[in-house]
Design an enzyme around this catalytic site. Structure first.
Site, PDB file in Angstrom:
ATOM      1  N   ASP A 169       0.823  -1.184  -0.038  1.00 12.86           N
ATOM      2  CA  ASP A 169      -0.112   0.046  -0.019  1.00 12.86           C
ATOM      3  C   ASP A 169       0.910   1.176  -0.080  1.00 12.86           C
ATOM      4  OD1 ASP A 169      -2.214  -1.436  -0.026  1.00 12.86           O
ATOM      5  OD2 ASP A 169      -2.472  -1.531   2.298  1.00 12.86           O
ATOM      6  N   ASP A 183      -7.088  -1.454  -4.385  1.00 13.44           N
ATOM      7  CA  ASP A 183      -8.037  -1.179  -3.605  1.00 13.44           C
ATOM      8  C   ASP A 183      -9.293  -0.115  -4.232  1.00 13.44           C
ATOM      9  OD1 ASP A 183      -6.879  -2.829  -1.463  1.00 13.44           O
ATOM     10  OD2 ASP A 183      -5.974  -1.147  -0.531  1.00 13.44           O
TER      11      ASP A 183
END
Length: 210
Positions: A169, A183
């Site tokens: 991330d 995401d």
């Protein structure tokens, strides 16, 4: 004579025995084609749109997956173990973080379960593609598929092990969880599906009213 011509018809009139409707069913020698050939002609205009919708689904999925994969490779190579990069002051940064949980860092103790769920989502989308005639649904499912494949790739190939890998991330808004492009694709696809369902549009293109 005029009445007889109106009933029998000519090749240029709607009632003609050699018009387009009859030529779809009858051969040029006046004999009937096989029933299967007639059904194939009738189905052809339906099959082609479905194939185009499936092509859109996989094109969107491939684009989302490639974008996510390239971004993660760049983050690992250029940003990991370095100071965060400020994009909009403190409001938006790029900061490399390894996430063993689900989207936005939730459920880090259930990595294997989330891996199985991602694989199941891919299978469900592949099955839905068989009856896909709606362009908006093709885009929504493509986003879901691309996002699921992006994070599933991390689960399989990144440390600490197969099916337990931590997802990369890097998008870090202020006062919000850190996430990645996969995401984002999953969330956008999910929101689009909710909107389509709310409007009563099914993947097969039919519209129903509750």
């Amino acid at each position: 004579m005029a009445e007889a011509e109106r009933i029998i018809g000519t090749p240029d009139t709607p009632g003609a025995g050699t018009g387009p409707e009859q030529r779809d069913v009858h051969g040029t020698d006046g004999t009937d084609r096989a029933d299967g050939a007639g059904r194939a002609d009738a189905d052809a205009p339906v099959v082609r749109p479905r194939r185009r919708r499936v092509a859109v689904l996989f094109a969107v999925a491939a684009f989302a997956y490639a974008l996510d994969l390239v971004s993660k490779l760049l983050v690992v190579a250029k940003l990991e173990h370095h100071r965060p990069i400020e994009i909009v002051g403190d409001w938006l940064k790029f900061e490399a973080i390894r996430n063993a949980g689900a989207a936005f860092g939730f459920g880090e103790a259930f990595t294997v379960i989330f891996t199985v769920i991602a694989a199941a989502v891919i299978v469900v989308i592949a099955r839905l593609a068989r009856k896909l005639y709606s362009l908006p649904w093709a885009i929504a499912l493509g986003l879901l598929l691309g996002g699921a494949l992006g994070n599933l790739t991390d689960r399989i190939f990144r440390s600490p092990g197969v099916f337990e890998g931590a997802v990369v991330d890097f998008i870090a808004p202020k006062h919000f969880a850190v996430f990645n492009l996969a995401d984002s694709a999953i969330v956008c696809g999910g929101i689009l599906i909710v909107l389509l369902s709310f409007r009563g549009l099914d993947p097969d293109g039919t519209v129903h009213k509750d």
